[in-house]
Design a protein around this motif. Structure first.
Motif, PDB file in Angstrom:
ATOM      1  N   ARG A  47      -5.032  -3.083   5.209  1.00  0.00           N
ATOM      2  CA  ARG A  47      -3.951  -3.172   4.215  1.00  0.00           C
ATOM      3  C   ARG A  47      -4.494  -2.957   2.806  1.00  0.00           C
ATOM      4  NH1 ARG A  47       1.278  -5.325   3.205  1.00  0.00           N
ATOM      5  NH2 ARG A  47       1.418  -6.879   1.543  1.00  0.00           N
ATOM      6  N   HIS A  48      -5.597  -3.611   2.498  1.00  0.00           N
ATOM      7  CA  HIS A  48      -6.186  -3.466   1.167  1.00  0.00           C
ATOM      8  C   HIS A  48      -6.670  -2.038   0.930  1.00  0.00           C
ATOM      9  CE1 HIS A  48      -7.022  -7.977   0.245  1.00  0.00           C
ATOM     10  NE2 HIS A  48      -5.924  -7.818   0.941  1.00  0.00           N
ATOM     11  N   SER A  49      -7.286  -1.457   1.948  1.00  0.00           N
ATOM     12  CA  SER A  49      -7.845  -0.119   1.789  1.00  0.00           C
ATOM     13  C   SER A  49      -6.753   0.936   1.676  1.00  0.00           C
ATOM     14  CB  SER A  49      -8.767   0.199   2.968  1.00  0.00           C
ATOM     15  OG  SER A  49      -9.836  -0.722   3.041  1.00  0.00           O
ATOM     16  N   LEU A  50      -5.730   0.821   2.496  1.00  0.00           N
ATOM     17  CA  LEU A  50      -4.644   1.801   2.444  1.00  0.00           C
ATOM     18  C   LEU A  50      -3.874   1.708   1.133  1.00  0.00           C
ATOM     19  CD1 LEU A  50      -3.537   1.399   6.130  1.00  0.00           C
ATOM     20  CD2 LEU A  50      -4.312   3.538   5.084  1.00  0.00           C
ATOM     21  N   ALA A  51      -3.691   0.487   0.635  1.00  0.00           N
ATOM     22  CA  ALA A  51      -3.039   0.332  -0.659  1.00  0.00           C
ATOM     23  C   ALA A  51      -3.851   1.031  -1.748  1.00  0.00           C
ATOM     24  CB  ALA A  51      -2.875  -1.145  -0.995  1.00  0.00           C
ATOM     25  N   THR A  52      -5.160   0.909  -1.671  1.00  0.00           N
ATOM     26  CA  THR A  52      -6.028   1.563  -2.649  1.00  0.00           C
ATOM     27  C   THR A  52      -5.966   3.074  -2.518  1.00  0.00           C
ATOM     28  OG1 THR A  52      -7.536  -0.343  -2.620  1.00  0.00           O
ATOM     29  CG2 THR A  52      -8.403   1.722  -3.484  1.00  0.00           C
ATOM     30  N   ASN A  86      -4.455   5.633  -5.392  1.00  0.00           N
ATOM     31  CA  ASN A  86      -5.306   6.655  -5.995  1.00  0.00           C
ATOM     32  C   ASN A  86      -4.848   8.069  -5.666  1.00  0.00           C
ATOM     33  OD1 ASN A  86      -6.933   4.694  -7.159  1.00  0.00           O
ATOM     34  ND2 ASN A  86      -8.357   4.649  -5.442  1.00  0.00           N
ATOM     35  N   ARG A  87      -3.863   8.191  -4.778  1.00  0.00           N
ATOM     36  CA  ARG A  87      -3.323   9.507  -4.445  1.00  0.00           C
ATOM     37  C   ARG A  87      -1.937   9.701  -5.044  1.00  0.00           C
ATOM     38  NH1 ARG A  87      -5.602  11.740   1.221  1.00  0.00           N
ATOM     39  NH2 ARG A  87      -7.701  10.829   1.078  1.00  0.00           N
ATOM     40  N   GLY A  88      -1.607   8.915  -6.033  1.00  0.00           N
ATOM     41  CA  GLY A  88      -0.399   9.164  -6.811  1.00  0.00           C
ATOM     42  C   GLY A  88       0.803   8.309  -6.497  1.00  0.00           C
ATOM     43  N   ALA A  89       0.661   7.292  -5.638  1.00  0.00           N
ATOM     44  CA  ALA A  89       1.816   6.432  -5.348  1.00  0.00           C
ATOM     45  C   ALA A  89       2.228   5.668  -6.604  1.00  0.00           C
ATOM     46  CB  ALA A  89       1.483   5.453  -4.228  1.00  0.00           C
ATOM     47  N   GLU A  90       3.514   5.652  -6.874  1.00  0.00           N
ATOM     48  CA  GLU A  90       4.022   4.948  -8.045  1.00  0.00           C
ATOM     49  C   GLU A  90       4.029   3.443  -7.806  1.00  0.00           C
ATOM     50  OE1 GLU A  90       7.819   6.541  -8.967  1.00  0.00           O
ATOM     51  OE2 GLU A  90       7.090   8.601  -9.250  1.00  0.00           O
ATOM     52  N   LYS A  91       3.804   2.696  -8.859  1.00  0.00           N
ATOM     53  CA  LYS A  91       3.709   1.238  -8.772  1.00  0.00           C
ATOM     54  C   LYS A  91       4.949   0.636  -8.123  1.00  0.00           C
ATOM     55  CE  LYS A  91       3.056  -2.873 -11.734  1.00  0.00           C
ATOM     56  NZ  LYS A  91       4.347  -3.524 -11.435  1.00  0.00           N
ATOM     57  N   SER A 101       6.767   8.499  -3.078  1.00  0.00           N
ATOM     58  CA  SER A 101       5.386   8.703  -3.505  1.00  0.00           C
ATOM     59  C   SER A 101       4.400   8.043  -2.542  1.00  0.00           C
ATOM     60  CB  SER A 101       5.185   8.160  -4.926  1.00  0.00           C
ATOM     61  OG  SER A 101       5.403   6.754  -4.987  1.00  0.00           O
ATOM     62  N   VAL A 102       4.775   6.906  -1.947  1.00  0.00           N
ATOM     63  CA  VAL A 102       3.912   6.255  -0.960  1.00  0.00           C
ATOM     64  C   VAL A 102       3.882   7.067   0.327  1.00  0.00           C
ATOM     65  CG1 VAL A 102       3.557   4.191   0.440  1.00  0.00           C
ATOM     66  CG2 VAL A 102       4.299   3.966  -1.927  1.00  0.00           C
ATOM     67  N   VAL A 103       5.045   7.523   0.763  1.00  0.00           N
ATOM     68  CA  VAL A 103       5.123   8.325   1.987  1.00  0.00           C
ATOM     69  C   VAL A 103       4.267   9.578   1.864  1.00  0.00           C
ATOM     70  CG1 VAL A 103       6.657   9.707   3.429  1.00  0.00           C
ATOM     71  CG2 VAL A 103       7.376   7.431   2.659  1.00  0.00           C
ATOM     72  N   GLN A 104       4.369  10.253   0.739  1.00  0.00           N
ATOM     73  CA  GLN A 104       3.586  11.471   0.530  1.00  0.00           C
ATOM     74  C   GLN A 104       2.084  11.177   0.576  1.00  0.00           C
ATOM     75  OE1 GLN A 104       4.505  13.511  -3.108  1.00  0.00           O
ATOM     76  NE2 GLN A 104       3.079  15.202  -2.716  1.00  0.00           N
ATOM     77  N   ALA A 105       1.670  10.081  -0.057  1.00  0.00           N
ATOM     78  CA  ALA A 105       0.255   9.723  -0.057  1.00  0.00           C
ATOM     79  C   ALA A 105      -0.222   9.348   1.339  1.00  0.00           C
ATOM     80  CB  ALA A 105       0.012   8.572  -1.033  1.00  0.00           C
ATOM     81  N   LEU A 106       0.593   8.595   2.077  1.00  0.00           N
ATOM     82  CA  LEU A 106       0.211   8.212   3.438  1.00  0.00           C
ATOM     83  C   LEU A 106       0.120   9.431   4.348  1.00  0.00           C
ATOM     84  CD1 LEU A 106       2.216   4.920   4.133  1.00  0.00           C
ATOM     85  CD2 LEU A 106      -0.266   5.190   3.943  1.00  0.00           C
ATOM     86  N   GLU A 107       1.029  10.374   4.178  1.00  0.00           N
ATOM     87  CA  GLU A 107       0.987  11.586   4.999  1.00  0.00           C
ATOM     88  C   GLU A 107      -0.305  12.366   4.756  1.00  0.00           C
ATOM     89  OE1 GLU A 107       2.666  12.242   7.446  1.00  0.00           O
ATOM     90  OE2 GLU A 107       4.806  11.888   7.235  1.00  0.00           O
ATOM     91  N   SER A 108      -0.772  12.352   3.522  1.00  0.00           N
ATOM     92  CA  SER A 108      -2.026  13.052   3.234  1.00  0.00           C
ATOM     93  C   SER A 108      -3.206  12.334   3.878  1.00  0.00           C
ATOM     94  CB  SER A 108      -2.233  13.181   1.722  1.00  0.00           C
ATOM     95  OG  SER A 108      -2.544  11.934   1.128  1.00  0.00           O
TER      96      SER A 108
END
Length: 277
Positions: free
Chosen positions: A199-204, A208-213, A238-245
């Motif tokens: 959880r901590h690592s994925l949040a980071t 860092n890949r552009g997810a909005e606060k 923005s989170v979905v896009q970062a997770l997909e990457s």
């Protein structure tokens, strides 16, 4: 001649103190009340007494974990499902092992664009569980688990439908399988490397890949939805896009490891769908 005994302090007669009732009455009516003179102790906030978890793992380490969990002919299905659901939801470990496709749980149904991490009947608490968009990877795993669930006779479906399971049964955690994985991959152990590190690592990673606060806070359940969000479900783009990457990168580093019950070439195997912690 001086006395051999030191002088005793002057003592008032016992009658000068009055009765116990008088003493309690005097204490209660003191200015200010004596109880107010006692120091007030308040517990420190958790963030001041708990050590901040500083360990984070990158996509390379995640890919190694996926490759290990998806290794063919191994009983690592629960660990594999746990990794997939964790990456797709950034949820707390307790919420991940609580995902169930049974209709009475009302968490997800085939074709649903969202998954409710808070099942029917569970009261929301300070560790808020969010309503999240279903990423394609998670959707595939949920559909396959649903098919397994529906293949059971209706009388046998009670207690089944868990995405993370041990031979179809619910589990409390994947700690034993997790510890074995860390050992086999020569990764550190200890508090910083418990399953919560996902959880901590994925949040980071997504931050860092552009997810909005605002998106990240809502996706992780760090804030309860406002009245507006009760009506308008967040999509957290923005989170979905970062997770997909992140998921795409894992797929490149560990080919076939994102599929359920895979062989080394990514071909589906073990149709019984049974797994071991």
């Amino acid at each position: 001649m001086a006395s051999r005994h030191p002088a005793r302090p002057h003592c008032l007669p016992s009658t000068s103190f009055g009765s116990r009732h008088d003493v309690e009455h005097t204490a209660a009516n003191a200015e200010p009340p004596r109880s107010d003179k006692r120091p007030i102790y308040k517990p420190l906030p958790a963030r001041q007494v708990q050590r901040i978890r500083r360990t984070r793992i990158g996509v390379e380490e995640l890919a190694k974990m996926f490759a290990y969990a998806a290794e063919p002919d191994k009983q690592r299905g629960s660990l594999h499902a746990f990794l997939v659901a964790s990456v797709c939801t950034i949820a707390r470990p307790g919420a991940v092992v609580d995902i169930n496709v049974a209709p009475d749980r009302q968490q997800w149904w085939p074709g649903a664009p969202t998954i409710d991490l808070n099942p029917q009947g569970r009261t929301q608490n300070k560790k808020h569980r969010a309503l999240l968009p279903v990423l394609p990877l998670l959707g595939r795993w949920l559909r396959e688990e649903y098919a397994t669930y529906m293949a059971l006779k209706p009388a046998d479906r009670a207690g089944h439908g868990w995405l993370v399971n041990y031979h179809g049964r619910a589990i409390q955690d994947v700690d034993r399988a997790w510890d074995t994985m860390l050992s086999n991959l020569d990764m550190p152990s200890g508090r910083e490397w418990r399953p919560y590190v996902l959880r901590h690592s994925l949040a980071t990673l997504v931050r860092n890949r552009g997810a909005e606060k605002w998106d990240l806070e809502g996706f992780m359940g760090h804030r309860a939805g406002s009245q507006t969000e009760v009506y308008a479900i967040g999509e957290f783009p923005s989170v979905v896009q970062a997770l997909e990457s992140v998921i795409a990168e894992i797929g490149k580093l560990a080919p076939g490891s994102l599929h359920r019950k895979v062989t080394g070439n990514g071909v589906s195997s073990n149709p019984t769908g049974e797994s071991k912690m």
